[in-house]
Design an enzyme around this catalytic site. Structure first.
Site, PDB file in Angstrom:
ATOM      1  CB  SER A 238      -0.947  -0.044   1.210  1.00 13.99           C
ATOM      2  OG  SER A 238      -1.947   0.917   1.097  1.00 13.99           O
ATOM      3  CG  ASP A 519      -5.906  -2.960  -4.041  1.00 13.61           C
ATOM      4  OD1 ASP A 519      -6.685  -2.347  -3.279  1.00 13.61           O
ATOM      5  OD2 ASP A 519      -4.673  -2.953  -3.921  1.00 13.61           O
TER       6      ASP A 519
END
Ligand SMILES: *[C@@H]1O[C@H](CO)[C@@H](O)[C@H](O)[C@H]1NC(C)=O
Ligand SMILES: *[C@@H]1O[C@H](CO)[C@@H](O)[C@H](O)[C@H]1NC(C)=O
Ligand SMILES: *[C@@H]1O[C@H](CO)[C@@H](O)[C@H](O)[C@H]1NC(C)=O
Ligand SMILES: *[C@@H]1O[C@H](CO)[C@@H](O)[C@H](O)[C@H]1NC(C)=O
Ligand SMILES: *[C@@H]1O[C@H](CO)[C@@H](O)[C@H](O)[C@H]1NC(C)=O
Ligand SMILES: *[C@@H]1O[C@H](CO)[C@@H](O)[C@H](O)[C@H]1NC(C)=O
Length: 595
Positions: A238, A519
Site C-alpha cells: 500500500s 483492489d
C-alpha cells in the site's frame, strides 16, 4: 426550523408516527460485538473520518486485544484471534514472541527543516528474525507503513518475510515508521511538531537504518548495507509499497532490490476511482441497487425538506445526524468492507458480502410484494417528479437500511442523542502522541497524498453520494491542523511531492510490482488503467504481477499450516524465484558495486 414541506402537513402526516418510522425502525438494533470496520479501515475507506466513531472502535479493539492477550497467556486461543478482521492494523498481538529493539534515528535528514539541535536522534522501533540466516543471505526490510509496527509482526512469523528469509537464508526485519507506534521524534502532534513527517524523511530513515544497523547478537557479521557485503531488499504494501518503489529509485546504493505490493505510486487529490473496482467487481445486482439507492437518497435530500430528510435518516437509524453530508458519509461504511477482504478468513472479513446479501434481500422482498411498499405510497403523492413506482423503489431500501441500522447506527444509537458526536466530521481535537493512529496519516494525506474519496464525476455511475466532494472530505485538513509558527498544511495536498518520483508508469531494475485485480487502490498503482505503458511485461528483473481476484497486498500474509489458496501460493513462489535471481546477480558480482 422552517417547514418547506407543506404538502406533508396537508397529507396529515405527523413527524412522530410517519410512514418512515416503521419497517427498519422496528428492527431491534443488535449492537455487534465486532465492529463492521476496524478503526484503521474506517480511516482508510470512508470519505471523511468520523472521529467519535473512530474512538469508539479503538476502545473496542483495545479491550478485545487485552482480552485476547490474557486468554493467549492462559493458553486458550491461537495467535490468529486478535488479528481477526483487523486486517493487520490496530491490535498488537501482545504475545511477546519477538523482542522490540530501538535504533537511534536522526530526527531530521533535511537541512531545511533542522532538528532542535544538530544530529538529534529519537528511538525508532524494529523487530527482526535471524533464525533462517545463512552467511551471504540478504536482509529483507518490511516497512511498517502508516500504522503501529507490532501489527506487522505476523508477516515476520508466517508471511512474506518468513517465506523469503527461509528460501534465501535471509533475515527479516519489521521497521516501524516515524510518527507511528512508539517511534516519535517529538513530544506531541501539533502542526509544528508534525514538520518532520514527510515521505522523504521516512525514506531516509530506512536508508540510514540499513546503512548503520548492527543487529543485537549478530555484531560479528557485517550486515549493514554500507559494508557492501549484504544485499538489502525492501518490502512494503500500500503506502509502504509506494515507499518501497521510491526507495529503490532514490537510494539505489542501499537497496539491492524492492518489492512493492499494491503500491500507490500515483498520489491523487480527488480519488473517486477508489470505488471503481468495487463497482466493477462487486455482486452486480447489489451494485446496481446501491447506485439506484444512492441516487434516490440524493434526490430526496436535494428537496431540502426537513421532514423528508429527517424520516430518511431515521429509516437508517441515523436520525440524530444533523448534516446531510455526515449522513451520506456514514452510509459509505459498508463499502469500506471491500478492502477488508482477505483470502485468509481468519484475517479478512466477509462483511461486504453479508451487506450485499442484505441489500439484495430487500429487493427480493419487494419483488414478491412483501416489502410493505404501501408505507411509502405517500411519497408518490408528494413527489410526482420521482421515477416510476417510487413506493416500490423505497421498499427495496429496506435491506440497506436495516444493515446500516444494525451494524453502523448501533455503534451510537439514535436514542442516546449523541450521533453528531459520533458520526460528525467537524471536530478534530487532540494533539497528544496517543492521537497518532488517526492524526499522523491524516497529516500525510493532507500534505502530500490526497486520496479524497468522493462521488464519481457527473455522468459517471456513482456508489457515493454527490454530496461528498473533495471540499467536504478535505475539511479535516483545515480543522485538525491549524497553522503553526514553523509549519502549515497546504490548501490542497501537494501531490507533486510524490508524483515527481512515482506515477503510474514507474519502473526500475530489480523492482517488483504485485497488485490485485479487485483492489480498490488499483487505479493508483502501476496496474492502473491510466498507465500509458502498453504491453508491460513481467520479467525476473522487473516483475509485474496481477493477482487475479486479489484485493489489497494479498501476497503479504501467509500461513505456516500451508492452508493457502493456489493463486497465493503461486505468487509467493514467483516472489521467491525473482528474489533468488536477484541474489544470483549479487553473488556473480562477488562484492557489491554500483551499476
Ligand atoms: C553530525 O553528524 C555528522 C555525521 O556523522 C558529523 O559529521 C557532524 O560533525 C555532526 N555534527 C555535530 C554538531 O555533532
Ligand atoms: C509540543 O511539543 C513542543 C516540543 O516538542 C513544545 O515546545 C510545545 O510547547 C508542545 N505543545 C503543546 C501544545 O503541548
Ligand atoms: C561500498 O561501495 C561504495 C560504492 O562503491 C563505496 O563508496 C564504499 O566505499 C564501499 N564501502 C566499503 C566499506 O567498501
Ligand atoms: C435502477 O434504476 C433504473 C432506472 O430507474 C432501472 O431501470 C433499473 O432497473 C434499476 N436497477 C435495479 C437493480 O433495480
Ligand atoms: C509542491 O512540491 C513540489 C515538489 O517538491 C515543489 O516543487 C512545489 O513548489 C510544491 N508546490 C507548492 C505549491 O508548494
Ligand atoms: C502489444 O502487444 C500486441 C499483442 O501482442 C501487439 O500486437 C502490439 O504490437 C504490441 N504493442 C507494442 C507497442 O509493443
Amino acid at each position: 426550523m422552517v417547514f418547506l414541506a407543506l404538502p406533508l402537513l396537508a397529507l396529515g402526516l405527523s413527524l412522530a408516527s410517519g410512514p418512515l418510522s416503521s419497517a427498519a425502525a422496528s428492527a431491534t438494533p443488535s449492537p455487534s460485538s465486532q465492529p463492521l470496520l476496524s478503526s484503521f479501515q474506517l480511516q482508510k475507506s470512508l470519505p471523511a473520518l468520523p472521529l467519535g466513531l473512530w474512538r469508539k472502535i479503538q476502545d473496542i479493539e483495545k479491550t478485545a486485544a487485552a482480552a485476547a492477550a490474557s486468554a493467549a497467556s492462559a493458553g486458550r486461543v491461537g495467535h490468529h484471534a486478535v488479528e481477526h478482521q483487523l486486517t493487520f492494523s490496530a491490535a498488537p498481538k501482545g504475545d511477546g514472541e519477538y523482542t522490540a529493539y530501538e535504533f537511534d534515528q536522526l530526527v531530521s535528514h533535511d537541512p531545511e527543516v533542522p532538528a532542535p539541535y544538530p544530529n538529534a536522534t529519537f528511538k525508532q522501533r524494529y523487530w527482526f528474525d535471524a533464525t533462517h540466516y545463512k552467511p551471504g543471505g540478504p536482509v529483507f526490510l518490511l516497512d511498517g507503513g502508516e500504522t503501529d509496527g507490532e501489527g506487522r509482526l505476523p508477516f515476520l512469523k508466517e508471511g512474506i518475510l518468513q517465506i523469503l528469509s527461509k528460501a534465501t537464508g535471509g533475515i527479516g526485519v519489521v521497521f516501524e515508521h516515524r510518527y507511528y507506534g512508539t517511534s516519535f521524534p517529538v513530544q506531541n502532534l501539533t502542526t509544528d511538531s508534525l514538520r518532520y513527517l514527510t515521505t522523504l524523511q521516512s525514506l531516509h530513515d530506512s536508508a540510514h537504518f540499513a546503512s548503520n544497523i548492527v543487529f543485537p547478537g549478530l555484531e560479528s557479521l557485517s550486515l549493514n548495507s554500507a559494508a557492501n557485503k549484504t544485499a538489502w531488499i525492501y518490502y512494503g504494501g500500500s503506502y509502504a509499497g509506494a515507499k518501497s518503489a521510491f526507495a529503490r529509485k532514490l537510494f539505489p546504493d542501499v537497496w539491492w532490490g524492492a518489492i512493492a505490493s499494491s503500491a500507490v505510486t500515483e498520489a491523487v487529490v480527488d480519488f473517486w476511482e477508489y470505488m471503481e473496482p468495487i463497482r466493477l467487481s462487486g455482486p452486480p445486482l447489489c451494485i446496481a441497487l446501491l447506485q439506484n439507492h444512492t441516487s434516490m437518497i440524493d434526490s430526496l435530500l436535494s428537496l431540502n425538506q426537513p421532514m423528508i430528510t429527517q424520516r430518511l435518516k431515521s429509516y437508517f437509524g441515523l436520525g440524530g445526524i444533523t448534516l446531510d453530508t455526515d449522513f451520506v458519509n456514514a452510509l459509505q461504511s459498508p463499502l469500506g468492507a471491500w478492502q477488508g477482504r482477505n483470502w485468509d478468513s481468519e484475517v479478512g472479513s466477509r462483511a461486504f458480502f453479508d451487506f450485499c446479501d442484505k441489500v439484495e434481500e430487500g429487493e427480493k422482498e419487494e419483488l414478491v410484494g412483501a416489502g410493505g411498499g404501501e408505507e411509502w405510497e405517500w411519497i408518490e403523492k408528494l413527489l410526482p417528479g420521482l421515477p416510476e413506482n417510487p413506493a416500490k423503489r423505497f421498499a427495496s431500501f429496506k435491506g440497506y437500511a436495516e444493515y446500516v441500522k444494525e451494524n453502523i447506527a448501533s455503534m451510537c444509537p439514535e436514542e442516546d442523542g449523541e450521533q453528531d458526536d459520533c458520526f460528525g466530521t467537524g471536530m478534530y481535537g487532540g494533539d497528544g502522541l496517543e492521537e497518532a493512529p488517526w492524526r499522523s496519516w491524516s497529516y500525510q494525506f493532507c500534505t502530500e497524498w490526497g486520496y479524497f474519496m468522493g462521488a464519481a464525476p457527473e455522468g459517471h455511475p456513482t456508489l457515493v453520494s454527490r454530496l461528498i466532494t473533495p471540499d467536504y472530505t478535505g475539511q479535516i485538513c483545515r480543522l485538525a491542523f491549524p497553522k503553526g509558527k514553523l509549519n502549515r498544511v497546504p490548501n490542497t495536498p501537494n501531490v507533486t511531492e510524490i508524483n515527481q518520483w512515482g506515477g503510474y508508469d514507474f519502473a526500475y531494475p530489480r523492482l517488483a510490482f504485485i497488485d490485485g485485480s479487485e483492489d480498490p487502490w488499483l487505479y493508483a498503482t502501476p496496474h492502473s488503467p491510466h498507465s500509458t505503458v502498453f504491453n508491460r511485461t513481467d520479467t525476473l528483473e522487473e516483475p509485474y504481477k496481477l493477482i487475479a481476484g486479489g484485493v489489497h497486498h494479498w501476497d503479504e500474509n501467509g500461513r505456516l499450516d500451508g492452508e493457502v489458496p493456489k493463486v497465493i501460493q503461486a505468487v509467493h513462489k514467483e516472489e521467491v524465484e525473482f528474489v533468488k535471481s536477484w541474489m544470483e546477480t549479487w553473488n556473480e558480482r562477488g562484492r557489491w558495486r554500483p551499476e
